[in-house]
Design an enzyme around this catalytic site. Structure first.
Site, PDB file in Angstrom:
ATOM      1  CG  HIS A 216      48.776  19.432  -6.182  1.00  0.00           C
ATOM      2  ND1 HIS A 216      49.121  19.711  -4.869  1.00  0.00           N
ATOM      3  CD2 HIS A 216      47.504  18.975  -6.132  1.00  0.00           C
ATOM      4  CE1 HIS A 216      48.106  19.403  -4.076  1.00  0.00           C
ATOM      5  NE2 HIS A 216      47.117  18.959  -4.816  1.00  0.00           N
TER       6      HIS A 216
ATOM      7  CG  ASP B  30      39.238  23.210  -2.693  1.00  0.00           C
ATOM      8  OD1 ASP B  30      39.570  22.154  -3.249  1.00  0.00           O
ATOM      9  OD2 ASP B  30      39.967  23.761  -1.852  1.00  0.00           O
TER      10      ASP B  30
ATOM     11  CG  HIS C 127      43.642  27.223  -0.884  1.00  0.00           C
ATOM     12  ND1 HIS C 127      42.283  27.137  -0.756  1.00  0.00           N
ATOM     13  CD2 HIS C 127      44.046  26.043  -1.440  1.00  0.00           C
ATOM     14  CE1 HIS C 127      41.883  25.943  -1.205  1.00  0.00           C
ATOM     15  NE2 HIS C 127      42.928  25.273  -1.626  1.00  0.00           N
TER      16      HIS C 127
ATOM     17  NE  ARG D 108      48.012  15.114   1.847  1.00  0.00           N
ATOM     18  CZ  ARG D 108      49.259  15.386   1.458  1.00  0.00           C
ATOM     19  NH1 ARG D 108      49.480  16.258   0.488  1.00  0.00           N
ATOM     20  NH2 ARG D 108      50.292  14.830   2.054  1.00  0.00           N
TER      21      ARG D 108
ATOM     22  CG  HIS E 296      40.134  19.231  -6.167  1.00  0.00           C
ATOM     23  ND1 HIS E 296      41.213  19.403  -7.004  1.00  0.00           N
ATOM     24  CD2 HIS E 296      40.342  20.061  -5.116  1.00  0.00           C
ATOM     25  CE1 HIS E 296      42.040  20.290  -6.458  1.00  0.00           C
ATOM     26  NE2 HIS E 296      41.530  20.712  -5.326  1.00  0.00           N
TER      27      HIS E 296
ATOM     28  NE  ARG F 267      51.368  21.422   0.328  1.00  0.00           N
ATOM     29  CZ  ARG F 267      50.241  20.803  -0.027  1.00  0.00           C
ATOM     30  NH1 ARG F 267      50.151  19.485  -0.002  1.00  0.00           N
ATOM     31  NH2 ARG F 267      49.209  21.504  -0.408  1.00  0.00           N
TER      32      ARG F 267
HETATM   33  C1  NGQ Z   1      43.685  18.600  -3.286  1.00  0.00           C
HETATM   34  N1  NGQ Z   1      42.806  20.151  -1.671  1.00  0.00           N
HETATM   35  O1  NGQ Z   1      44.551  18.533  -4.156  1.00  0.00           O
HETATM   36  O2  NGQ Z   1      42.617  18.007  -3.376  1.00  0.00           O
HETATM   37  C2  NGQ Z   1      43.985  19.420  -2.060  1.00  0.00           C
HETATM   38  C3  NGQ Z   1      44.435  18.536  -0.926  1.00  0.00           C
HETATM   39  C4  NGQ Z   1      46.918  18.694  -0.974  1.00  0.00           C
HETATM   40  C5  NGQ Z   1      42.917  21.310  -1.044  1.00  0.00           C
HETATM   41  N2  NGQ Z   1      44.106  21.806  -0.906  1.00  0.00           N
HETATM   42  C6  NGQ Z   1      45.717  17.838  -1.171  1.00  0.00           C
HETATM   43  N3  NGQ Z   1      41.878  21.923  -0.573  1.00  0.00           N
HETATM   44  O3  NGQ Z   1      46.864  19.918  -0.960  1.00  0.00           O
HETATM   45  O4  NGQ Z   1      47.986  18.089  -0.835  1.00  0.00           O
HETATM   46 ZN    ZN Z   2      42.145  22.393  -4.325  1.00  0.00          ZN
END
Ligand code: NGQ
Ligand code: ZN
Length: 455
Positions: free
Chosen positions: A208, A321, A270, A83, A59, A211
């Site tokens: 994504h 990441d 992950h 987050r 990202h 969730r």
């Molecule tokens: C992200 N990052 O989309 O940037 C996620 C965090 C989430 C990581 N998972 C947000 N490392 O997973 O809801």
């Molecule tokens: Zn990520």
């Protein structure tokens, strides 16, 4: 038509190390590859050459907040409080800032030895959540940043619709990410257009997480991948596993493999919290796991059981990441060290056939990353000339040879062990410095000033 010739004293080829190798590169691709041959007049001479590594998960914008969340907060700090801070950072970025920060992140990736990035791109709309006139405005900024730095791009526009399992309505902090299925289709189309000017660009789809997207929605968007890669975050946090169990009675990876046609086109990013059965099933499907050791450590995720997964033939690559620190060798080093610390062993990720841990890690991340990003990454005739050279005079490599160079770089070197980096035959990094480091760095500082102080 451009034509250059590179000569390496040693070069890591798909079938192992070769010495005195001459590559003729035409229009970005390897036209001829000759071993055991002397350099010719006009050849560029280098000592140690490797294929460029794929960075399968980034990202880019999060580079702009690197180091800013390493402070104790009012409540117990966690992935989830991080987050929230990340969402606040997102609120203040405009298109210029997205491009400037991405360019800086991509430049650092190249300087560390990555030649392709899988950009898991999910900030799509303006700060109040309204789509830009061009739905692909920010995807195009990512493509422009890739073009400016020269890194190869696998663009993964993200489908994001909900705040939690079972289709919970999205939260305010997520308003810039949200699309329904129709608008996501248009976003994919716009992303393909934005990427079309970049040689070798690949576009995939990226729900994504379980969730943010329901299994039904994921099934609906899959055809948009058109045979390209499919990436999803899964089972990163214990709370995520618990919430998934509470909602469905299944664990996230279990549910994913049960409900969706996961195969070798997929990258499970992950997959930290897996049971042995889940891990075996990922191997059986041939999907790649996207490990991001630096970020997973930074966010307190936990450890993926990489040793047993690798022993059973599991495929994986590495990703930077959150980009809190961008370093290809360090991702591999930390991946190995995590296993050593948890298993109280040494040389955890060396294959039986390859005693060198560095070589085993490098080979695995090269093959797994190439699979995950939908683009081959090997030095062979007809393939893009994506290469990295190491500084033969770096003390970490002194009196070493072949696989021991990889062990030296990964375990005893630093980012400055990288000398030159080529993407499609163009030398983008020289003596460890990207050719546009100063200009991109200046623009990055201006962009950060705006994001952090002027909103
Ligand atoms: C992200 N990052 O989309 O940037 C996620 C965090 C989430 C990581 N998972 C947000 N490392 O997973 O809801
Ligand atoms: Zn990520």
């Amino acid at each position: 038509m451009s034509r250059t010739a590179l000569w390496f004293r040693s070069l890591l080829l798909p079938d192992g190390w070769a010495d005195d190798v001459r590559l003729v590169i035409r229009d970005g691709r390897i036209e001829t590859l000759t071993k055991d041959t002397p350099a010719e007049t006009g050849d560029e001479i280098h000592e140690i050459g490797l294929p460029g590594l794929p960075n399968l998960h980034s990202h880019a914008f999060q580079r702009g907040m690197a180091g800013l969340t390493e402070r104790r907060g009012a409540t117990a700090d966690s992935f989830w409080t991080w987050r929230e801070a990340m969402y606040r950072f997102v609120d203040h970025m405009g298109p210029e800032e997205v491009e400037a920060i991405a360019a800086q992140a991509f430049l650092e990736m190249l300087e560390s030895g990555f030649t392709r990035v899988g950009e898991f791109h999910y900030v799509h709309h303006d700060p109040d959540g309204t789509p830009y006139a061009d739905i692909g405005e920010l995807a195009a900024r990512i493509a422009t940043a890739a073009g400016e730095t020269g890194i190869a791009l696998t663009l993964l526009p993200v489908f994001y619709r909900h705040a939690g399992f079972g289709g919970l309505p999205a939260a305010h902090g997520q308003r810039r990410f949200i699309n329904d299925i129709d608008r996501y289709g248009r976003l994919i189309e716009a992303s393909r257009k934005a990427a079309s000017s970049l040689p070798g660009a690949v576009v995939g789809v990226a729900p994504h997480s379980l969730r943010a997207a329901t299994p039904e929605e994921i099934l609906e968007i899959l055809p948009l991948a058109n045979g390209g890669p499919v990436h999803i975050h899964v089972a990163e946090q214990v709370k995520e596993v618990e919430d998934c169990l509470g909602w469905s009675g299944q664990r996230p990876v279990e549910l994913l493999l049960d409900r969706l046609p996961v195969d070798e086109r997929w990258c499970l990013v992950h997959a930290t919290h897996v049971t042995e059965a889940e891990s075996n099933n990922i191997v059986a499907r041939g999907a790649a796991v996207g490990l991001c050791p630096i970020t997973e450590a930074n966010l307190g995720d936990g450890l993926f059981p990489a040793q047993s997964f690798m022993e059973r033939g599991g495929r994986f690559g590495v990703g930077s990441d959150s980009n809190v620190l961008i370093d290809a060798a360090e991702e591999l080093r930390l991946l190995e060290y995590g296993q050593r610390l948890s298993l109280r062993t040494r040389n955890a990720l060396a294959r039986a056939s390859t005693p060198s841990v560095g070589r085993s890690l490098f080979d695995a991340a090269l093959a797994g990353g190439a699979q995950a990003l939908g683009a081959p990454s090997m030095l062979a005739v007809g393939q893009p000339a994506d290469l990295v050279s190491l500084k033969a005079d770096d003390t970490a490599l002194a009196h070493r040879q072949h696989d021991r160079w990889l062990d030296g770089w990964i375990f005893a070197g630093r980012r400055q062990t990288v000398d030159c980096v080529w993407r499609a035959g163009t030398r983008l990094v020289n003596g460890g410095r990207h050719i546009h480091r100063d200009a991109i760095g200046r623009r990055y500082r201006q962009a950060l000033h705006k994001v952090l102080h002027q909103s």
